[in-house]
Each structure stands twice: as structure tokens, then as C-alpha cells.
Motif scaffolding. Structure first.
Motif, PDB file in Angstrom:
ATOM      1  N   SER A  87      -1.095   2.361 -10.354  1.00 46.14           N
ATOM      2  CA  SER A  87      -1.456   3.349  -9.316  1.00 46.14           C
ATOM      3  C   SER A  87      -0.822   2.992  -7.973  1.00 46.14           C
ATOM      4  N   ILE A  88      -0.633   1.694  -7.710  1.00 48.89           N
ATOM      5  CA  ILE A  88      -0.025   1.289  -6.436  1.00 48.89           C
ATOM      6  C   ILE A  88       1.493   1.365  -6.495  1.00 48.89           C
ATOM      7  N   TYR A  89       2.066   0.888  -7.602  1.00 50.11           N
ATOM      8  CA  TYR A  89       3.527   0.733  -7.665  1.00 50.11           C
ATOM      9  C   TYR A  89       4.264   1.858  -8.371  1.00 50.11           C
ATOM     10  N   VAL A  90       3.575   2.650  -9.197  1.00 51.84           N
ATOM     11  CA  VAL A  90       4.281   3.696  -9.953  1.00 51.84           C
ATOM     12  C   VAL A  90       3.927   5.090  -9.447  1.00 51.84           C
ATOM     13  N   GLY A  91       2.670   5.427  -9.448  1.00 50.75           N
ATOM     14  CA  GLY A  91       2.310   6.775  -9.032  1.00 50.75           C
ATOM     15  C   GLY A  91       0.858   7.048  -9.272  1.00 50.75           C
ATOM     16  N   SER A 124       0.843  -1.192   0.000  1.00 56.31           N
ATOM     17  CA  SER A 124       0.000   0.000   0.000  1.00 56.31           C
ATOM     18  C   SER A 124       0.874   1.236   0.000  1.00 56.31           C
ATOM     19  N   LYS A 125       0.317   2.316  -0.518  1.00 53.42           N
ATOM     20  CA  LYS A 125       1.001   3.614  -0.433  1.00 53.42           C
ATOM     21  C   LYS A 125       0.745   4.276   0.914  1.00 53.42           C
ATOM     22  N   LEU A 126      -0.249   3.765   1.646  1.00 49.81           N
ATOM     23  CA  LEU A 126      -0.611   4.354   2.924  1.00 49.81           C
ATOM     24  C   LEU A 126       0.375   3.946   4.020  1.00 49.81           C
ATOM     25  N   ASP A 127       0.697   4.903   4.870  1.00 45.29           N
ATOM     26  CA  ASP A 127       1.609   4.680   5.990  1.00 45.29           C
ATOM     27  C   ASP A 127       0.784   4.462   7.262  1.00 45.29           C
ATOM     28  N   PHE A 128       0.327   3.220   7.457  1.00 47.67           N
ATOM     29  CA  PHE A 128      -0.449   2.890   8.645  1.00 47.67           C
ATOM     30  C   PHE A 128       0.477   2.831   9.853  1.00 47.67           C
ATOM     31  N   LEU A 157       9.184  -0.629   4.885  1.00 49.33           N
ATOM     32  CA  LEU A 157       9.211   0.384   3.836  1.00 49.33           C
ATOM     33  C   LEU A 157       9.885  -0.237   2.617  1.00 49.33           C
ATOM     34  N   VAL A 158       9.145  -0.397   1.502  1.00 48.65           N
ATOM     35  CA  VAL A 158       9.685  -0.990   0.283  1.00 48.65           C
ATOM     36  C   VAL A 158      10.471   0.057  -0.491  1.00 48.65           C
ATOM     37  N   ASN A 159       9.887   1.232  -0.647  1.00 48.99           N
ATOM     38  CA  ASN A 159      10.579   2.375  -1.241  1.00 48.99           C
ATOM     39  C   ASN A 159       9.959   3.636  -0.657  1.00 48.99           C
ATOM     40  N   SER A 160      10.320   4.797  -1.164  1.00 47.10           N
ATOM     41  CA  SER A 160       9.890   6.054  -0.536  1.00 47.10           C
ATOM     42  C   SER A 160       8.375   6.246  -0.509  1.00 47.10           C
ATOM     43  N   SER A 161       7.632   5.511  -1.345  1.00 41.31           N
ATOM     44  CA  SER A 161       6.179   5.705  -1.366  1.00 41.31           C
ATOM     45  C   SER A 161       5.382   4.400  -1.307  1.00 41.31           C
ATOM     46  N   LEU A 162       6.025   3.303  -0.879  1.00 37.39           N
ATOM     47  CA  LEU A 162       5.333   2.013  -0.834  1.00 37.39           C
ATOM     48  C   LEU A 162       5.703   1.244   0.433  1.00 37.39           C
ATOM     49  N   TYR A 163       4.669   0.745   1.099  1.00 35.92           N
ATOM     50  CA  TYR A 163       4.844  -0.025   2.323  1.00 35.92           C
ATOM     51  C   TYR A 163       4.356  -1.452   2.121  1.00 35.92           C
ATOM     52  N   GLU A 164       5.023  -2.379   2.809  1.00 34.44           N
ATOM     53  CA  GLU A 164       4.573  -3.767   2.833  1.00 34.44           C
ATOM     54  C   GLU A 164       4.142  -4.086   4.257  1.00 34.44           C
ATOM     55  N   TYR A 165       2.972  -4.720   4.383  1.00 36.72           N
ATOM     56  CA  TYR A 165       2.432  -5.056   5.691  1.00 36.72           C
ATOM     57  C   TYR A 165       2.152  -6.544   5.778  1.00 36.72           C
TER      58      TYR A 165
END
Length: 144
Positions: free
Chosen positions: A139-143, A52-56, A86-94
Motif C-alpha cells: 500500500s505504501i510502495y505500490v499503490g 509516505s505517499k503524503l506530500d507534507f 521525492l522518491v518517485n511520482s507518488s512516494l516521499y522520503e522525509y
């Protein structure tokens, strides 16, 4: 040697399942947020790995509702975050631990996961499941 804590078989997905996620509780108090698009990278009866792009926030008092389709059955399953990376600056793995209180829902979900796993041996995508489209992946992985 690494100990694997998983109790259930896991279905690993080459193409993620598209799902929607929202917060339904914080610190044992009801709270409703809007749905956000997520990608389920693997799934089991006990939980899932999602991107997700969201930072829960990472604490067990956050209750999520995750909605997706497997073998023509729509599921809305509650879960808690047990791991965050944190996978990258705008993607999180939960890592999500599912909470399924109803035994019949649990049995049905297990049956569908078994069918899902068997059918995925011959293909990467099934029409009866909510796999991510190219637009959703972008939209999830690129922008945006």
C-alpha cells in the motif's frame, strides 16, 4: 568529505517499521488530522527516515505525531520534518527530528533501541515490533 550531523546511533532496517503519522500542530497552533500509514526506514533517538505517499509541506512549524512499536513498547513521539525528497511520482522520503521532552521516556526509548539493534543482528523481523506486513508495504510502495 561529508560531515555526518547525527548525534545518535541509527538502526537501519531491511524491512521498515509500520507506523502511523498525523499532524498535531501547524505554526504553533493545535491541529489534528487523521492518521496515515508510513514506513520507518531507519530510526534513532534523535529522529527517523520515513517514507509516505503524503506530500507534507517542508517547514519547521509542522508538528507530527508518529506512533510505532519497538520491543513491545508503543511509542507516540512528536517530530518535525527537516528534509524532504521525492522518491518517485507518488512516494516521499522525509527526515524527521524527534522531540522527546520527558527524560524517562528518552531513556526508555534509548534502552529499547539498543535491544532492538542487538536483536536485529540475527534476524530482519522481530515479533515484538511493528514491522510492515506485505500488504502494508504494497500500500505504501505500490499503490492503493
Amino acid at each position: 568529505m561529508t560531515y555526518n550531523q547525527r548525534e545518535h546511533f541509527r538502526v537501519y532496517l531491511q524491512i521498515p517499521l509500520a507506523a502511523m503519522c498525523r499532524i498535531v500542530g501547524i505554526a504553533n497552533k493545535p491541529s489534528e488530522t487523521n492518521y496515515a500509514q508510513i514506513a520507518l526506514k531507519d530510526i534513532s533517538l534523535g529522529g527517523a527516515r520515513m517514507h509516505s505517499k503524503l506530500d507534507f509541506p517542508l517547514h519547521a512549524n509542522l508538528l507530527l505525531e508518529i506512533s510505532f512499536t519497538v520491543i513491545e513498547q508503543k511509542y507516540k513521539i512528536l517530530g518535525t520534518i527537516v528534509r524532504k525528497t521525492l522518491v518517485n511520482s507518488s512516494l516521499y522520503e522525509y527526515g524527521i527530528k524527534f522531540i522527546i521532552a520527558d527524560a524517562s521516556t528518552e531513556q526508555q526509548f534509548m534502552k529499547h533501541l539498543n535491544i532492538f539493534s542487538v536483536r536485529l543482528r540475527d534476524t530482519n523481523v522481530l515479533g515484538s515490533c511493528s514491522f510492515c506486513t506485505e500488504e502494508e508495504l504494497e500500500s505504501i510502495y505500490v499503490g492503493e
